[in-house]
Design a protein around this motif. Structure first.
Motif, PDB file in Angstrom:
ATOM      1  N   THR A 340       0.827  -1.207   0.000  1.00 56.22           N
ATOM      2  CA  THR A 340       0.000   0.000   0.000  1.00 56.22           C
ATOM      3  C   THR A 340       0.862   1.258   0.000  1.00 56.22           C
ATOM      4  OG1 THR A 340      -0.115   0.213   2.425  1.00 56.22           O
ATOM      5  CG2 THR A 340      -1.769  -1.207   1.345  1.00 56.22           C
ATOM      6  N   GLY A 341       2.127   1.126   0.437  1.00 58.20           N
ATOM      7  CA  GLY A 341       3.015   2.273   0.558  1.00 58.20           C
ATOM      8  C   GLY A 341       2.960   2.935   1.909  1.00 58.20           C
ATOM      9  N   LEU A 342       2.041   2.517   2.767  1.00 58.23           N
ATOM     10  CA  LEU A 342       1.846   3.171   4.061  1.00 58.23           C
ATOM     11  C   LEU A 342       2.979   2.854   5.032  1.00 58.23           C
ATOM     12  CD1 LEU A 342       0.055   4.883   5.873  1.00 58.23           C
ATOM     13  CD2 LEU A 342      -1.312   2.856   6.364  1.00 58.23           C
ATOM     14  N   VAL A 343       3.538   1.666   4.943  1.00 61.60           N
ATOM     15  CA  VAL A 343       4.623   1.273   5.841  1.00 61.60           C
ATOM     16  C   VAL A 343       5.820   0.839   5.004  1.00 61.60           C
ATOM     17  CG1 VAL A 343       3.031   0.562   7.663  1.00 61.60           C
ATOM     18  CG2 VAL A 343       3.830  -1.123   6.005  1.00 61.60           C
ATOM     19  N   VAL A 344       6.969   0.775   5.651  1.00 61.57           N
ATOM     20  CA  VAL A 344       8.200   0.434   4.955  1.00 61.57           C
ATOM     21  C   VAL A 344       9.057  -0.439   5.867  1.00 61.57           C
ATOM     22  CG1 VAL A 344       9.426   2.492   5.785  1.00 61.57           C
ATOM     23  CG2 VAL A 344      10.139   1.397   3.643  1.00 61.57           C
ATOM     24  N   LYS A 345       9.854  -1.306   5.255  1.00 63.18           N
ATOM     25  CA  LYS A 345      10.781  -2.140   6.032  1.00 63.18           C
ATOM     26  C   LYS A 345      12.116  -1.427   6.132  1.00 63.18           C
ATOM     27  CE  LYS A 345      12.795  -5.929   4.373  1.00 63.18           C
ATOM     28  NZ  LYS A 345      13.020  -7.333   3.939  1.00 63.18           N
ATOM     29  N   ARG A 346      12.545  -1.210   7.364  1.00 61.26           N
ATOM     30  CA  ARG A 346      13.849  -0.600   7.612  1.00 61.26           C
ATOM     31  C   ARG A 346      14.534  -1.328   8.750  1.00 61.26           C
ATOM     32  NH1 ARG A 346      11.277   5.076   7.356  1.00 61.26           N
ATOM     33  NH2 ARG A 346      11.481   5.689   5.169  1.00 61.26           N
ATOM     34  N   GLN A 347      15.740  -1.791   8.480  1.00 60.25           N
ATOM     35  CA  GLN A 347      16.566  -2.460   9.492  1.00 60.25           C
ATOM     36  C   GLN A 347      15.816  -3.601  10.184  1.00 60.25           C
ATOM     37  OE1 GLN A 347      17.669   0.894  11.952  1.00 60.25           O
ATOM     38  NE2 GLN A 347      19.448   1.388  10.684  1.00 60.25           N
ATOM     39  N   GLY A 348      15.114  -4.377   9.376  1.00 59.51           N
ATOM     40  CA  GLY A 348      14.445  -5.553   9.910  1.00 59.51           C
ATOM     41  C   GLY A 348      13.137  -5.289  10.625  1.00 59.51           C
ATOM     42  N   ASN A 349      12.660  -4.042  10.587  1.00 60.46           N
ATOM     43  CA  ASN A 349      11.410  -3.698  11.260  1.00 60.46           C
ATOM     44  C   ASN A 349      10.455  -3.025  10.287  1.00 60.46           C
ATOM     45  OD1 ASN A 349      11.879  -4.488  14.082  1.00 60.46           O
ATOM     46  ND2 ASN A 349      13.482  -2.927  14.023  1.00 60.46           N
ATOM     47  N   LEU A 350       9.177  -3.168  10.594  1.00 64.53           N
ATOM     48  CA  LEU A 350       8.127  -2.537   9.803  1.00 64.53           C
ATOM     49  C   LEU A 350       7.659  -1.297  10.561  1.00 64.53           C
ATOM     50  CD1 LEU A 350       7.029  -3.560   7.105  1.00 64.53           C
ATOM     51  CD2 LEU A 350       5.030  -4.413   8.323  1.00 64.53           C
ATOM     52  N   LYS A 351       7.674  -0.142   9.896  1.00 60.67           N
ATOM     53  CA  LYS A 351       7.269   1.100  10.552  1.00 60.67           C
ATOM     54  C   LYS A 351       6.522   1.980   9.551  1.00 60.67           C
ATOM     55  CE  LYS A 351      11.496   1.894  11.667  1.00 60.67           C
ATOM     56  NZ  LYS A 351      12.697   2.506  12.261  1.00 60.67           N
ATOM     57  N   VAL A 352       5.833   3.006  10.064  1.00 60.48           N
ATOM     58  CA  VAL A 352       5.130   3.940   9.193  1.00 60.48           C
ATOM     59  C   VAL A 352       6.159   4.658   8.322  1.00 60.48           C
ATOM     60  CG1 VAL A 352       3.534   5.877   9.076  1.00 60.48           C
ATOM     61  CG2 VAL A 352       3.379   4.252  10.962  1.00 60.48           C
ATOM     62  N   TYR A 353       5.833   4.796   7.025  1.00 60.14           N
ATOM     63  CA  TYR A 353       6.824   5.294   6.068  1.00 60.14           C
ATOM     64  C   TYR A 353       7.352   6.668   6.443  1.00 60.14           C
ATOM     65  CZ  TYR A 353       9.093   5.373   1.476  1.00 60.14           C
ATOM     66  OH  TYR A 353      10.029   5.387   0.474  1.00 60.14           O
ATOM     67  N   ASN A 354       6.481   7.580   6.853  1.00 61.78           N
ATOM     68  CA  ASN A 354       6.951   8.938   7.139  1.00 61.78           C
ATOM     69  C   ASN A 354       5.968   9.651   8.056  1.00 61.78           C
ATOM     70  OD1 ASN A 354       4.828  10.159   5.473  1.00 61.78           O
ATOM     71  ND2 ASN A 354       5.999   9.376   3.720  1.00 61.78           N
TER      72      ASN A 354
END
Length: 751
Positions: A340-354
């Motif tokens: 959906t683009g709402l969340v993003v994977k960063r450093q092994g974790n899923l978080k809100v994109y911005n």
């Protein structure tokens, strides 16, 4: 190009557009295609996939490579296979400028006896690879637009076949595909009987970093702000580097300067203070009105489009908002939410994109959308606010049945399943209590009836005696007595049948025990039939209660204890140790949870092939699955993958938890059993069976492991020394024991 229209919001950027940001993905895609690798760029919308394709096409053509790009939305999805493949071949002819050499209409019609996909294959063989001697790259853009057409599996299987053709036909070394769209590789070939789409190189398209964006985007700000670098850094903090939002916010800054003049002139220290009000007023507040070109509505609509999945996605996103981030596990729900683009994977974790997304799609928005979805929104909110103690907020009776019907085939959040399960448990207790009270009332009524009957019988006997004496001489006494007794018996039998019919309806409606209620009603009906045959009463004088009860039950009966939901065979089933649930493992690769009443609770995609075994941990917090794909996996009850167990050569047939819940044992087609810790680390391998190990189980004290095999034997293995060995630092044990206790001996131990 003037500064006022320097930035471009929405749509693909043309080749060498000054705001095109070169990312790591550019180099990886270029190198991959130059090396002849099949590549795919699969990501959420408005991440710059089409712009990347435009830039890459020009770069490759400069190297002498023949390129064609097909936008799948130009062909459409509401077409027949012949129309669709015909459109594809027509687009390829135009893309490679072969339309003048090949008459498409004649060429396509001459091969009408072939299937559409065979015609495409012949086009590649006899036209492209013959007419073009150079390396060929075909870009397939917007592939998500064809994911719902029935024959899309054939198309992606064809692309995979082109890759496999390289072994037999060297000309195919010159042909390369690049797929772009909003999808995952598993979406491309959904049929589990086919080989999955497991070729090619994935190109990850991430948001802009400051180093990447600096050279392209800072130029448009330099004439408007004192410290363009500080402003760009603040922009990227707000957008997370999301390409569309980054271009839009930079453009808004320029427009704001045009409106306010020198008043909007932030330096390094004031950039944040100047930009935050702009973001709030022009993007976040009243966001639906400002969302032009459409971006935020696209995200919202993708989450809410599928009513069956919306609750699950909202519940997962709500969890991310509450926790800040959660570990990624590549579960279908997480992958779908990322697309959906709402969340993003960063450093092994899923978080809100911005922060912009977090400000718009916040807790209030999630609660509102969940309330729109749930028919019991107020109830679940009040119940949770009472710390799940206020049972008056739970659903009962018809409201519960309507909620369960609404939840059928939907993937909901764990909160929903907890609420529904608690409601079902309360409803069951209330039904049992109602039955108990009704039973007591019936018993009291029966007692009163018995006492009244005895009194009536005594009165009748006294009256009959007097009547008998007075009429004895006339010979009438016997006739009268028989008539009175028969009438009394008929009255008592009618009363009994009414009582049995009432009990049958009680069992059917109150407890939901439909089969027993049906049997009660049938017995009453048979007794009524016999009474009608033996009685001198007119038909309208007979009790109709058994007929009414039987008719009502037959009109409403349905099967309650059958569990249906898997698309294919179910291989295994397991009870939860502490909840009224069971888990089932299916050939469709899914795990599903069910209430003991047969009502579905939740489910998730677990493996790439069918699941052969499922087991609850002793505490019921986790489940382990074994699969034909050669792995076992550990999950929490929400379907989040916690660990994967790889090592067996062949499919895994069985999985079992140790009694203390610290270890997992697996049984494999390769004739071995294996012991693991819950992180997926191998601890021991048990060899000795001459054929596939079909089952594995721990003893209640956890000291032994038993295995069963196709070789006709069961074996017992000692594992009681495992903890001691692990404490000594040994991480690989190998035990072998035969089934006779007197022959138990240790073959090999890691020291």
């Amino acid at each position: 190009m003037s500064d006022s229209n320097y930035y471009k919001i929405g749509g693909s950027l043309e080749y060498q557009h000054p705001t095109y940001v070169v990312r790591n993905a550019d180099a990886r895609l270029y190198q991959g295609l130059m090396n002849g690798e099949f590549c795919y760029v699969l990501n959420s919308r408005q991440m710059g996939k089409s712009s990347l394709r435009v830039q890459m096409t020009k770069k490759l053509k400069a190297q002498g490579i023949k390129c064609a790009a097909i936008d799948m939305t130009r062909i459409g999805s509401h077409v027949t296979p012949e129309e669709w493949y015909g459109g594809l071949v027509s687009e390829l002819l135009r893309g490679f400028r072969l339309s003048r050499k090949i008459n498409f209409s004649n060429w396509w019609r001459d091969r009408s006896l072939l299937s559409p996909v065979q015609r495409l294959s012949e086009f590649i063989d006899d036209v492209l690879l013959i007419e073009l001697s150079e390396t060929i790259v075909i870009f397939i853009d917007e592939i998500d637009s064809i994911l719902k057409i029935k024959f899309k599996d054939d198309f992606f299987a064809f692309i995979r076949a082109c890759y496999n053709q390289r072994v037999d036909n060297p000309d195919y070394q010159r042909l390369t595909f690049c797929l772009l769209g909003v999808a995952t590789p598993s979406d491309l070939i959904a049929d589990k009987q086919r080989t999955p789409f497991n070729i090619g190189q994935a190109i990850e398209l991430t948001g802009f970093t400051f180093a990447e964006a600096k050279s392209a985007l800072i130029k448009g700000l330099q004439n408007y702000v004192e410290n363009a670098e500080a402003v760009l850094a603040e922009v990227l903090d707000w957008t997370g580097g999301q390409p569309f939002l980054t271009q839009k916010l930079c453009s808004l800054i320029v427009q704001e300067w045009d409106t306010m003049g020198q008043e909007f002139y932030p330096d390094k220290s004031s950039a944040a203070n100047e930009i935050e009000p702009l973001v709030q007023q022009c993007i976040i507040e009243n966001w639906e009105a400002w969302d032009e070109p459409e971006h935020l509505r696209t995200i919202r609509d993708r989450i809410l489009a599928n009513e069956q999945r919306a609750g699950r996605l909202l519940g997962l996103y709500q969890h991310i908002l509450q926790q800040g981030q959660i570990p990624t596990d590549e579960s279908p729900e997480q992958v779908e939410l990322r697309l959906t683009g709402l969340v993003v994977k960063r450093q092994g974790n899923l978080k809100v994109y911005n922060p912009i997304y977090a400000g718009i799609f916040n807790h209030r928005w999630v609660e509102k959308e969940l309330a729109n979805l749930r028919p019991y929104s107020q109830g679940i909110t009040a119940w949770e606010e009472s710390n799940c103690q206020d049972q008056s907020r739970l659903l009962q009776g018809q409201a519960l049945q309507e909620a369960l019907a609404w939840a059928t085939n939907k993937s909901l959040s764990n909160r929903d399943y907890h609420f529904l399960a608690a409601s079902q448990e309360l409803d069951k207790r209330m039904a049992l209590e109602l039955e108990r009270k009704q039973k007591e009332a019936v018993e009291q009524a029966n007692q009163i009836l018995v006492e009244a009957t005895h009194k009536a019988q005594r009165t009748i006997r006294m009256g009959l005696g007097i009547l008998f004496v007075s009429l004895f001489g006339a010979g009438v006494a016997g006739i009268v007595v028989n008539l009175v007794i028969r009438e009394l018996k008929q009255t008592m039998e009618s009363t009994r049948l009414e009582r049995v019919s009432f009990q049958a309806l009680q069992r059917f409606e109150s407890r939901g025990d439909e089969i027993e209620g049906l049997l009660f009603a049938m017995e009453a009906g048979q007794a009524l039939q016999k009474q009608a045959q033996d009685s001198r009463l007119l038909p309208e004088e007979l009790t109709t209660s058994p007929v009414v009860a039987l008719q009502q039950i037959l009109d409403n009966i349905r099967e309650r204890n059958q569990i249906k939901g898997h698309q294919q065979r179910i291989w295994h089933v397991s009870f939860s140790p502490n909840e009224p649930y069971i888990a089932t493992a299916g050939e469709d690769g899914t795990v599903r949870f069910w209430h003991l009443s047969g009502n579905p609770l939740t489910g998730f995609k677990g493996h790439q092939d069918w699941i052969t075994n499922v087991s609850f941990s002793p505490t019921g917090e986790y489940i382990a699955t074994a699969s034909h794909d050669g792995t076992a996996r550990l999950w929490d009850l929400s379907g989040n993958l916690l660990a994967e167990f790889k090592g067996h050569q062949g499919w895994v047939r069985s999985v079992s938890f140790s009694p203390n819940g610290e270890y997992i044992a697996t049984a494999g087609e390769d004739g071995t059993a294996r012991l693991w810790d819950l992180s997926g680390n191998p601890l021991a391998e048990f060899k000795g069976h001459r054929s596939a190990v079909t089952s594995v189980s721990f003893s209640p004290d956890g000291k032994y492991l038993a295995t069963a095999s196709h070789d006709g034997t069961a074996r017992i293995w000692r594992v009681e020394e495992l903890n001691e060995m692990l404490l000594r630092g040994c991480n690989w044990l190998n035990y072998y024991f035969v089934t006779h206790p007197q022959a138990l001996e240790k073959l090999e131990v890691c020291q």
